[in-house]
Design a protein around this motif. Sequence first.
Motif, mmCIF file in Angstrom:
data_model
loop_
_atom_site.group_PDB
_atom_site.id
_atom_site.type_symbol
_atom_site.label_atom_id
_atom_site.label_comp_id
_atom_site.label_asym_id
_atom_site.label_seq_id
_atom_site.Cartn_x
_atom_site.Cartn_y
_atom_site.Cartn_z
ATOM 1 N N LEU A 175 36.032 -61.696 45.701
ATOM 2 C CA LEU A 175 37.129 -61.523 44.755
ATOM 3 C C LEU A 175 36.872 -62.290 43.458
ATOM 4 O O LEU A 175 37.184 -61.810 42.363
ATOM 5 C CB LEU A 175 38.452 -61.982 45.390
ATOM 6 C CG LEU A 175 38.987 -61.123 46.532
ATOM 7 C CD1 LEU A 175 40.238 -61.756 47.120
ATOM 8 C CD2 LEU A 175 39.270 -59.703 46.053
ATOM 9 N N LEU A 176 36.295 -63.488 43.586
ATOM 10 C CA LEU A 176 35.981 -64.277 42.402
ATOM 11 C C LEU A 176 34.904 -63.599 41.559
ATOM 12 O O LEU A 176 35.008 -63.524 40.329
ATOM 13 C CB LEU A 176 35.523 -65.671 42.824
ATOM 14 C CG LEU A 176 35.120 -66.630 41.704
ATOM 15 C CD1 LEU A 176 36.314 -66.933 40.810
ATOM 16 C CD2 LEU A 176 34.537 -67.919 42.271
ATOM 17 N N VAL A 177 33.861 -63.086 42.216
ATOM 18 C CA VAL A 177 32.765 -62.438 41.495
ATOM 19 C C VAL A 177 33.238 -61.147 40.829
ATOM 20 O O VAL A 177 32.771 -60.788 39.735
ATOM 21 C CB VAL A 177 31.590 -62.166 42.458
ATOM 22 C CG1 VAL A 177 30.544 -61.268 41.809
ATOM 23 C CG2 VAL A 177 30.942 -63.472 42.890
ATOM 24 N N SER A 178 34.157 -60.441 41.467
ATOM 25 C CA SER A 178 34.616 -59.164 40.924
ATOM 26 C C SER A 178 35.761 -59.306 39.932
ATOM 27 O O SER A 178 36.192 -58.314 39.329
ATOM 28 C CB SER A 178 35.074 -58.249 42.072
ATOM 29 O OG SER A 178 36.165 -58.819 42.774
ATOM 30 N N GLU A 179 36.250 -60.521 39.731
ATOM 31 C CA GLU A 179 37.398 -60.715 38.834
ATOM 32 C C GLU A 179 37.153 -60.245 37.405
ATOM 33 O O GLU A 179 38.054 -59.666 36.776
ATOM 34 C CB GLU A 179 37.817 -62.181 38.842
ATOM 35 C CG GLU A 179 39.058 -62.463 38.018
ATOM 36 C CD GLU A 179 39.492 -63.914 38.099
ATOM 37 O OE1 GLU A 179 40.444 -64.281 37.387
ATOM 38 O OE2 GLU A 179 38.873 -64.681 38.859
ATOM 39 N N PRO A 180 35.950 -60.466 36.817
ATOM 40 C CA PRO A 180 35.750 -59.999 35.431
ATOM 41 C C PRO A 180 35.973 -58.502 35.259
ATOM 42 O O PRO A 180 36.370 -58.069 34.176
ATOM 43 C CB PRO A 180 34.285 -60.380 35.151
ATOM 44 C CG PRO A 180 34.018 -61.530 36.048
ATOM 45 C CD PRO A 180 34.796 -61.238 37.299
ATOM 46 N N ALA A 210 22.346 -72.015 34.739
ATOM 47 C CA ALA A 210 22.955 -71.770 33.434
ATOM 48 C C ALA A 210 22.898 -70.286 33.069
ATOM 49 O O ALA A 210 23.853 -69.745 32.489
ATOM 50 C CB ALA A 210 22.265 -72.598 32.355
ATOM 51 N N GLY A 211 21.806 -69.623 33.413
ATOM 52 C CA GLY A 211 21.699 -68.190 33.151
ATOM 53 C C GLY A 211 22.729 -67.390 33.929
ATOM 54 O O GLY A 211 23.351 -66.468 33.388
ATOM 55 N N ALA A 212 22.932 -67.746 35.209
ATOM 56 C CA ALA A 212 23.928 -67.047 36.021
ATOM 57 C C ALA A 212 25.340 -67.292 35.490
ATOM 58 O O ALA A 212 26.157 -66.371 35.421
ATOM 59 C CB ALA A 212 23.813 -67.492 37.475
ATOM 60 N N VAL A 213 25.636 -68.535 35.107
ATOM 61 C CA VAL A 213 26.962 -68.855 34.561
ATOM 62 C C VAL A 213 27.182 -68.133 33.228
ATOM 63 O O VAL A 213 28.278 -67.618 32.961
ATOM 64 C CB VAL A 213 27.114 -70.382 34.389
ATOM 65 C CG1 VAL A 213 28.391 -70.714 33.640
ATOM 66 C CG2 VAL A 213 27.115 -71.061 35.747
ATOM 67 N N PHE A 214 26.164 -68.083 32.396
ATOM 68 C CA PHE A 214 26.269 -67.373 31.125
ATOM 69 C C PHE A 214 26.576 -65.895 31.353
ATOM 70 O O PHE A 214 27.409 -65.305 30.647
ATOM 71 C CB PHE A 214 24.970 -67.532 30.337
ATOM 72 C CG PHE A 214 24.951 -66.816 29.019
ATOM 73 C CD1 PHE A 214 25.555 -67.375 27.907
ATOM 74 C CD2 PHE A 214 24.317 -65.593 28.884
ATOM 75 C CE1 PHE A 214 25.536 -66.720 26.681
ATOM 76 C CE2 PHE A 214 24.291 -64.925 27.674
ATOM 77 C CZ PHE A 214 24.907 -65.495 26.565
ATOM 78 N N LEU A 269 30.395 -65.701 32.619
ATOM 79 C CA LEU A 269 31.448 -66.092 31.684
ATOM 80 C C LEU A 269 31.393 -65.345 30.353
ATOM 81 O O LEU A 269 32.437 -65.121 29.729
ATOM 82 C CB LEU A 269 31.381 -67.601 31.409
ATOM 83 C CG LEU A 269 31.642 -68.519 32.598
ATOM 84 C CD1 LEU A 269 31.521 -69.978 32.181
ATOM 85 C CD2 LEU A 269 33.017 -68.257 33.214
ATOM 86 N N VAL A 270 30.210 -64.958 29.915
ATOM 87 C CA VAL A 270 30.060 -64.357 28.591
ATOM 88 C C VAL A 270 29.716 -62.874 28.673
ATOM 89 O O VAL A 270 30.359 -62.033 28.026
ATOM 90 C CB VAL A 270 28.975 -65.102 27.780
ATOM 91 C CG1 VAL A 270 28.792 -64.453 26.407
ATOM 92 C CG2 VAL A 270 29.350 -66.573 27.625
ATOM 93 N N VAL A 271 28.707 -62.544 29.466
ATOM 94 C CA VAL A 271 28.204 -61.174 29.471
ATOM 95 C C VAL A 271 29.142 -60.222 30.196
ATOM 96 O O VAL A 271 29.472 -59.138 29.683
ATOM 97 C CB VAL A 271 26.799 -61.123 30.101
ATOM 98 C CG1 VAL A 271 26.281 -59.682 30.128
ATOM 99 C CG2 VAL A 271 25.841 -62.004 29.316
ATOM 100 N N PHE A 272 29.597 -60.580 31.382
ATOM 101 C CA PHE A 272 30.430 -59.680 32.170
ATOM 102 C C PHE A 272 31.697 -59.247 31.440
ATOM 103 O O PHE A 272 32.010 -58.050 31.417
ATOM 104 C CB PHE A 272 30.773 -60.309 33.516
ATOM 105 C CG PHE A 272 29.620 -60.372 34.481
ATOM 106 C CD1 PHE A 272 28.398 -59.813 34.167
ATOM 107 C CD2 PHE A 272 29.762 -60.991 35.707
ATOM 108 C CE1 PHE A 272 27.321 -59.870 35.042
ATOM 109 C CE2 PHE A 272 28.707 -61.057 36.598
ATOM 110 C CZ PHE A 272 27.485 -60.495 36.266
ATOM 111 N N LEU A 312 22.724 -59.501 24.391
ATOM 112 C CA LEU A 312 23.126 -60.769 25.000
ATOM 113 C C LEU A 312 22.041 -61.351 25.902
ATOM 114 O O LEU A 312 22.060 -62.545 26.201
ATOM 115 C CB LEU A 312 24.412 -60.576 25.807
ATOM 116 C CG LEU A 312 25.684 -60.371 24.985
ATOM 117 C CD1 LEU A 312 26.859 -60.059 25.890
ATOM 118 C CD2 LEU A 312 25.975 -61.600 24.137
ATOM 119 N N LEU A 313 21.106 -60.529 26.344
ATOM 120 C CA LEU A 313 19.957 -61.053 27.090
ATOM 121 C C LEU A 313 18.788 -61.353 26.164
ATOM 122 O O LEU A 313 18.122 -62.378 26.308
ATOM 123 C CB LEU A 313 19.529 -60.051 28.163
ATOM 124 C CG LEU A 313 18.327 -60.463 29.020
ATOM 125 C CD1 LEU A 313 18.592 -61.781 29.749
ATOM 126 C CD2 LEU A 313 17.971 -59.375 30.023
#
Length: 242
Positions: free
Chosen positions: A37-42, A114-118, A121-124, A211-212
Amino acid sequence: MPLIQHLLELRSRLLKVVLAAAVCFVAIYPFANELYLLVSEPLRELLPGGQTMIATDITSPFFAPLKLALVLAVFVAIPYILFQIWSFIAPGLYSHEKRLAFPLLFTSVVLFYAGAVFAYLVVFPLVFGFFTAIGPEGIVELPDIDSYLTFVLKMFFAFGVAFEIPIATVLLILSGATTPQALSAKRPYVVVACFVIGMMLTPPDIISQTLLAVPMWVLFEFGIIFGRLACRETGGTTGGNA
């Protein structure tokens, strides 16, 4: 050590890696549904009109959280996995190489996370906002939970690996395969390569590709800077004893 001793040590460290990932999986799996649920929230928060995600396969509600838990277990165990790799190769390094290897190891872990968090939080939010807004009117969007998970895991991996570019750049410089000056001269080709890689690893939209590609280019520039500093630290020496 003789070859057989190297192989035995390699087997021992591989078993430790598998055990560490298994322990992480056992700890994570009870929370697999909440993590999904957390991963799919975006995406879920952008679906209009109370729409939700669906499972087109009868086994997806079980296997999608299970797959997520397995991947997260490996992600969590990455520091220990890299430590085992470091412990295996460290005896073959010179002292000045060991001084640089541990900071590189630590930085590689931080950059991967950091890449996964980026991406999360930003890309998704930007990518999913683009996809949910561009569709034709009258089309109801009901994303499948398994295809969504495959997509986000690919993005996590792509951005995590892309953020390792400074480490790869420094290692190329320290190994003697290239120099900071040679890499600086190839900057235009690197920029083009970043956008080509971004096009291959992301969905076919300019937002996610950019963004990548842009962070990859910026991280490449940081890699050149740190490569120069590493060369000064080692006095320009490269190579190691096998």
